[in-house]
Design an enzyme around this catalytic site. Structure first.
Site, PDB file in Angstrom:
ATOM      1  N   GLY A 148       0.847  -1.200   0.000  1.00 13.81           N
ATOM      2  CA  GLY A 148       0.000   0.000   0.000  1.00 13.81           C
ATOM      3  C   GLY A 148       0.872   1.236   0.000  1.00 13.81           C
ATOM      4  N   ALA A 149       1.922   1.185   0.811  1.00 13.01           N
ATOM      5  CA  ALA A 149       2.848   2.294   0.934  1.00 13.01           C
ATOM      6  C   ALA A 149       4.105   1.783   1.625  1.00 13.01           C
ATOM      7  CB  ALA A 149       2.228   3.413   1.767  1.00 13.01           C
ATOM      8  N   MET A 150       5.192   2.549   1.508  1.00 18.71           N
ATOM      9  CA  MET A 150       6.432   2.132   2.159  1.00 18.71           C
ATOM     10  C   MET A 150       7.094   3.339   2.798  1.00 18.71           C
ATOM     11  SD  MET A 150       8.632  -0.112   3.022  1.00 18.71           S
ATOM     12  CE  MET A 150      10.058   0.383   3.994  1.00 18.71           C
ATOM     13  N   GLU A 151       7.464   3.154   4.074  1.00 17.00           N
ATOM     14  CA  GLU A 151       7.914   4.279   4.897  1.00 17.00           C
ATOM     15  C   GLU A 151       9.373   4.667   4.698  1.00 17.00           C
ATOM     16  OE1 GLU A 151       7.106   1.187   6.127  1.00 17.00           O
ATOM     17  OE2 GLU A 151       8.448   0.592   7.751  1.00 17.00           O
TER      18      GLU A 151
ATOM     19  N   HIS B  87       5.970   5.832  11.338  1.00 23.88           N
ATOM     20  CA  HIS B  87       7.227   5.073  11.211  1.00 23.88           C
ATOM     21  C   HIS B  87       8.464   5.975  11.142  1.00 23.88           C
ATOM     22  CE1 HIS B  87       5.917   0.959  10.729  1.00 23.88           C
ATOM     23  NE2 HIS B  87       5.218   1.171   9.634  1.00 23.88           N
TER      24      HIS B  87
ATOM     25  N   HIS C 276      -0.097   6.303   9.149  1.00 23.35           N
ATOM     26  CA  HIS C 276       0.678   5.094   9.448  1.00 23.35           C
ATOM     27  C   HIS C 276       2.147   5.294   9.047  1.00 23.35           C
ATOM     28  CE1 HIS C 276       1.099   0.575   9.619  1.00 23.35           C
ATOM     29  NE2 HIS C 276       2.141   0.890   8.860  1.00 23.35           N
ATOM     30  N   GLU C 277       2.367   5.764   7.835  1.00 20.49           N
ATOM     31  CA  GLU C 277       3.746   5.886   7.344  1.00 20.49           C
ATOM     32  C   GLU C 277       4.516   6.954   8.110  1.00 20.49           C
ATOM     33  OE1 GLU C 277       4.596   3.466   5.569  1.00 20.49           O
ATOM     34  OE2 GLU C 277       2.539   2.845   5.126  1.00 20.49           O
TER      35      GLU C 277
HETATM   36 ZN   LIG Z   1       3.945  -0.043   8.451  1.00 14.69          ZN
END
Ligand SMILES: [Zn+2]
Ligand SMILES: *[C@@H]1O[C@H](CO)[C@@H](O)[C@H](O)[C@H]1NC(C)=O
Ligand SMILES: *[C@@H]1O[C@H](CO)[C@@H](O)[C@H](O)[C@H]1NC(C)=O
Ligand SMILES: *[C@@H]1O[C@H](CO)[C@@H](O)[C@H](O)[C@H]1NC(C)=O
Ligand SMILES: *[C@@H]1O[C@H](CO)[C@@H](O)[C@H](O)[C@H]1NC(C)=O
Ligand SMILES: *[C@@H]1O[C@H](CO)[C@@H](O)[C@H](O)[C@H]1NC(C)=O
Ligand SMILES: *[C@@H]1O[C@H](CO)[C@@H](O)[C@H](O)[C@H]1NC(C)=O
Length: 927
Positions: free
Chosen positions: A346-349, A386, A382-383
């Site tokens: 979905g996404a990457m931090e 992190h 969420h990201e």
């Molecule tokens: Zn995460």
């Protein structure tokens, strides 16, 4: 129903975690087919003897002899810094292949004497220097051993250099490599994404390093604890822009045909958080606190259509929230977020350069739904969480992934709530995480949150850690802990943890230690056991407790948080007359509650006469608890079904959604049997008033409900009303879709209702409706619109259309690779599509496995396809599928396949035991 005194008494909230934890026996719910087995597996501490719930080894006694046969790096060398230069080519070479070239110099310190250098390198063609794959030099006075030989180990993804003599402890060395790699469309490491703009094909070079793909970009010590400083240079076409974790500080274009962009040195960081992107994207930006640069990047058209505006507007407040919550300033000088056309997760931090699927970052107020908007908010939240928790302070190894992901999955609600305070979003953790993971954690094939470091070694084992247990159970137990300690104390411990270990690594118990210190430093606060001891009960064993309360005897096994209504409040749980007791009032405890039948009856009668006496989340909890207790045969199925009788009066989203999710199981189990007619009649009767309610409050469907959750509930009302055949629903939907087909440039359907309307219209329509959707899908410029249409096309009842659609999923020009598995799952969700999807997948498992290798979604694919499996025949087919494909393997779906077999077995048993009386109940109640 008697008197209700609106007095809430939270008995012993402070005791909650302790008491339950101390006495809990973990019960594997839902699975009663093999009681002995379930019981044994539930015992804490014996998970290592359990071979089916874990990925196969490391129980094999075979100990690899050579250090390069181990998946973990030896501890003799420690990297300090890298200088990496990368040059991705966005045009194919003479062979038609997209490549990148680069070179890297890593400075490392020798901390244990060794004559071997082992460094990760995967799928890179390394230039040789005098026959060796690298050059070694020394820094300072160190004499440098010469290289005897060098080789690559494909299995463990290493470059190995055997030296003629030993490296000296304490000395610094520099290893230089030059390499060539493919810029493939495999969504791993440094890869390429393509899209069409104004009829022109555009290529983007982008990256996904987590968990083990940095080594596919340049040779590196690719483990999270091997933190270093990275000096990055990217060479790229002048018409493009290069991005990385740090701010760009210099771009030379004079005298060379390309731009050379240099980035500021990164902070000390892990390799899996690196990011490199070259694109012709554009940005919008703002400045936070006068200095922090916040930018949103996307395709030119998306930015021009202002799809990035919403993301930019919430990023500032969310960053501010975390700075306050963590009591720590944002650790970097800029925050970039970019939406990519092809992206697997979905996404990457990535630190300072977060990558997203377009649907998780872009929002169009005219075309996107409320759900799309909420997703953007929660994913960003969420990201960003992190950036501190995970990036600034990183877990030592992937076995502790649950703490990183569980934490972000919990606090994302806090950040999102700060950005959108009217949404009541914190309540939704009940549906999206707590209830969701109970269902998984109740299986005997579940596993404890915490795994030992030695159990997680190779890349497949690592990627299997990214599962619902890590994310959602992690979130649920951390939320429980935070509410138990109180938020200020939790945040104080957190802040001290982050400040102590900044730029460094930890194990999960380090967090417990800092929370413990925060408790001890809080005057007047006292907990009877250490945080460490309390949390061990939740992290070292799988499953969750069922708390049983007997209100006739007053026996309460342990103090728990209670909402206690009684004319004579006493601290006993003994009640009489019309009084009742409800436990786990904030649903903050990670456990289920059962009562004596007397109290259940009182609660049900309260629901039917005055449901608003209970809070929204408690109504949802009663429904979810009873359905699941019934699955575990602790209470009867009819008691669970009775909790849905009051729904004809329910207007709130969370209880309705909880009921529909549970009834979905009945629909899946029975939609191919005679039970379905009665079930449909009952549900039609229950949903009809809700459908009418929304018709009224939306003035005959011309307006949108104002409340956030009402908007969701309207979607459920319309979807289920049409599915169950409420009069007027299908006609309404067909007429909307017709209007759109007649005038494709004007879509009259409100974005919130599009998913439901598209799906129903295609289900009740034919090839004309389907082909129209396909054309609109191909023409869609907003990713979330495309994804709604993609899901809706799976709703057709025509087998030939479904089969044709399944074929499209393996053709990347028709369905993007990132979307293939979810599309197959959508087809399987359809009653007609299920057998077609199953045949499709088992006939071509080998091909599909290769085609999508490395993606995280094989487990979802297996879960999705087998959801309806409930006959002996289907179980045999599943086992045969497993046998026949052992040689191909199941990668990250290994555990999912075991779970599917277990769930099918349980379904068979459940259907056999429940069919007759479920049929009887629905028949009587639908009269
Ligand atoms: Zn995460
Ligand atoms: C790496 O890059 C930095 C910054 O450009 C430079 O000062 C340093 O000398 C380089 N180190 C090596 C080993 O090339
Ligand atoms: C790397 O070398 C192998 C063998 O020579 C070759 O087949 C492959 O295409 C090369 N990779 C790239 C990206 O050029
Ligand atoms: C926040 O940090 C500051 C300094 O870093 C410290 O003095 C203060 O006590 C912290 N506040 C809390 C609530 O931890
Ligand atoms: C990281 O933590 C370890 C162990 O606590 C400590 O020895 C080391 O000095 C720390 N390193 C840095 C850069 O803070
Ligand atoms: C909705 O439609 C009904 C019948 O078509 C009509 O009587 C009613 O006035 C309409 N309500 C609104 C608010 O338009
Ligand atoms: C297809 O997309 C183009 C470009 O975005 C747009 O101008 C056109 O109106 C779209 N066609 C339809 C039928 O929506």
């Amino acid at each position: 129903m008697g008197k209700v005194y609106y007095v809430s008494k939270n008995v012993g909230l402070g005791m909650l975690v302790l008491a339950v934890a101390a006495l809990a026996t973990i019960i594997a719910l839902s699975i009663a087919y093999d009681k002995e087995r379930a019981k044994n597996r539930g015992k804490p501490g014996d998970e290592a003897t359990d071979s089916t719930s874990m990925p196969p080894p490391p129980t094999t006694p075979f100990i690899p002899k050579e250090p390069w046969d181990h998946y973990r790096l030896p501890d003799s060398l420690v990297p300090l810094s890298y200088n990496v230069t990368l040059w991705p080519r966005l045009e194919p070479d003479a062979r038609g292949m997209f490549v990148f070239t680069g070179h890297s110099a890593v400075v490392f310190r020798c901390v244990k004497e060794t004559d071997l250098i082992i460094i990760h390198s995967n799928k890179l063609n390394l230039t040789t220097f005098y026959g060796h794959h690298a050059k070694l030099t020394g820094l300072g006075k160190a004499t440098v051993p010469t290289i005897q030989k060098s080789w690559l180990v494909v299995k463990t993804e290493y470059l190995v250099l055997q030296l003629h003599s030993r490296l000296a402890v304490g000395s610094l060395y520099l290893l230089y490599t030059e390499f060539l790699g493919e810029l493939a469309d495999d969504l791993q490491g440094f890869y390429r994404s393509e899209y069409i703009e104004d009829g022109v094909k555009k290529v983007v070079a982008t990256s996904q390093m987590q968990a083990t793909y940095a080594r596919k970009t340049f040779p590196c010590f690719d483990e999270p604890a091997m933190k270093a400083v990275f000096n990055v240079i990217i060479i790229h076409d002048r018409a493009t822009v290069a991005l990385s974790n740090g701010r760009d500080i210099d771009s030379v274009i004079d005298g060379v045909p390309v731009s050379v962009t240099t980035f500021e040195p990164t902070e000390r960081m892990s390799t899996y958080l690196l990011a490199f992107i070259v694109s012709d994207f554009v940005k919008i930006q703002s400045t936070q606190n006068n200095s922090l640069l916040v930018r949103i990047w996307a395709r030119r058209k998306a930015i021009a259509d202002r799809q990035g505006d919403y993301a930019l507007s919430v990023t500032g407040p969310i960053l501010q929230f975390y700075e306050h919550y963590y009591n720590a300033t944002y650790p970097l000088s800029k925050s970039d977020q970019i939406a990519l056309p092809d992206f697997n997760a979905g996404a990457m931090e990535n630190w300072g350069l977060i990558t997203y699927r377009e649907t998780a970052l872009l929002y169009d107020p005219m075309l996107s739904s409320t759900g799309n908007k909420e997703r953007v908010t929660t994913v960003i939240s969420h990201e960003l969480a992190h950036m501190w928790f995970g990036n600034l302070v990183t877990l030592q190894w992937w076995n502790d992934l649950w703490l990183n992901e569980g934490f972000a999955s919990y606090v994302e609600y806090l950040g999102a709530d700060y950005a959108e305070p009217t949404w009541n979003i914190k309540d939704q953790i009940i549906l999206s995480d707590v209830h969701k993971v109970f269902a998984v954690d109740a299986l005997a094939s579940s596993h404890p949150l915490s795994r030992r470091e030695e159990e997680v070694n190779n890349p497949a084992e690592i990627s299997e850690m990214f599962n619902t247990i890590s994310y959602s159970k992690g979130a649920a137990v951390l939320r429980m802990l935070s509410e138990f300690l109180t938020e200020p104390v939790f945040a104080k411990g957190l802040s001290s943890y982050l400040n102590t270990f900044a730029f460094n690594n930890t194990v999960y118990t380090d967090l417990w230690d800092h929370l413990q210190k925060a408790v001890e430093n809080t005057p007047g606060m006292h907990i009877p056991h250490t945080v460490h001891n309390i949390m061990n009960h939740w992290t070292l064993q799988m499953g969750f407790p069922v708390v049983t309360i007997d209100t006739r005897t007053g026996i309460l096994p342990y103090p728990i948080s209670l909402q206690y209504f009684s004319p004579d409040i006493n601290s006993q749980m003994r009640v009489s007359g019309e009084d009742w007791v409800l436990a786990n009032t904030n649903v903050s405890g990670y456990f289920r509650v059962n009562y004596d039948l007397y109290n259940w009856d009182r609660l049900l009668s309260l629901l039917s006469t005055n449901h608003q006496a209970l809070s929204i989340i408690n109504r949802a909890q009663i429904i979810d608890d009873t359905f699941n207790l019934a699955r575990a045969k602790i209470i009867s199925t009819t008691l669970a079904l009775r909790t849905t009788k009051y729904l004809s009066k329910e207007r709130d989203y969370i209880p309705w959604d909880s009921a529909l999710r549970n009834l979905d199981y009945y629909i899946l189990m029975f939609d191919r049997t005679e039970v379905y007619g009665a079930l449909q009649a009952y549900l039609k009767k229950q949903i009809q008033p809700l459908f009418e309610h929304f018709k009224t409050i939306t003035a005959n469907w011309t307006k949108v409900p104002t409340k956030h959750t009402d908007q969701y509930n309207q979607i459920n009302a319309v979807g289920y009303a049409c599915g169950m055949g409420v009069e007027g629903c299908r006609e309404l939907i067909k007429s909307w879709y017709r209007q759109w087909m007649e005038n494709p440039h004007h879509n009259p359907i409100h974005p919130n209702l599009k998913s439901t309307v598209y799906c129903s219209a295609i289900a009740f329509g034919g090839v004309e409706e389907w082909d129209f959707a396909w054309r609109m899908f191909k023409n869609a410029t907003l990713a979330s619109e495309a994804s709604r249409l993609r899901a809706a096309m799976s709703c057709t009842k025509a087998p030939w259309l479904l089969n044709r659609y399944l074929e499209y999923t393996l053709d990347p020009t028709k369905i993007r690779k990132q979307d293939a598995t979810s599309t197959i799952q959508y087809v399987a969700r359809n009653i007609v599509g299920m057998p077609l999807a199953w045949n499709f997948v088992r006939a071509r498992w080998g091909y599909i496995f290769q085609y999508g290798k490395g993606s995280f979604s094989f487990s979802n694919l297996i879960n999705g396809i087998t959801k309806r499996f409930s006959s002996e025949f289907e179980l045999q087919e599943l086992k045969k599928f497993k046998e026949e494909n052992l040689h191909v393997g199941f990668g990250s779906a290994t555990l999912a396949l075991e779970q599917a077999i277990e769930k099918t077995t349980a379904n068979i048993k459940w259907v056999t035991e429940n069919k007759a009386h479920v049929l009887k109940w629905f028949t009587e109640e639908s009269k």
